[in-house]
Design an enzyme around this catalytic site. Sequence first.
Site, PDB file in Angstrom:
ATOM      1  CB  CYS A   1      -0.957  -0.003   1.258  1.00  0.00           C
ATOM      2  SG  CYS A   1      -0.271   0.182   2.905  1.00  0.00           S
ATOM      3  CG  ASN A   2       0.881   6.081  -0.219  1.00  0.00           C
ATOM      4  OD1 ASN A   2       1.469   6.071  -1.128  1.00  0.00           O
ATOM      5  ND2 ASN A   2       0.384   7.255   0.490  1.00  0.00           N
TER       6      ASN A   2
END
Length: 98
Positions: free
Chosen positions: A8-9
Site C-alpha cells: 500500500c502507500n
Amino acid sequence: MLNILIVCNAGMSSGILARKMEDASNGEAKVRAVGVSEYQDKLENVDVILVGPQIRFQLNEIQANAGIPAITIDLSKYGIMDAEGILNDTFQFYEGAK
C-alpha cells in the site's frame, strides 16, 4: 500456507488489515504489509500480492516488477477492514492464477 504481501502507500493501515487477515485465516495464511517503496525487498516466499486500493493504478507495474500474481483489494472491503472477505477473494484469485 499462503504467503500474502499487502502493498500500500505507506503500510500503516494495511498493517492492521494484515494482522486481522492472519488471525481470520486460522493458520492458512501468513500476511505482511509494506509500503510501495519497499515491496521489492520483501518478495521472498511471497505467493500473492494484494495492492491497496489507494495505489491500484500501480497494479500492473508491481506485478511486472515482482513476477508474482497480484490483485487490487476491493475498496469497500478495505474500507471496513473485512479481513475474511479479502481472504476469500485472495484464495479464489490465487487458485485461478496457478
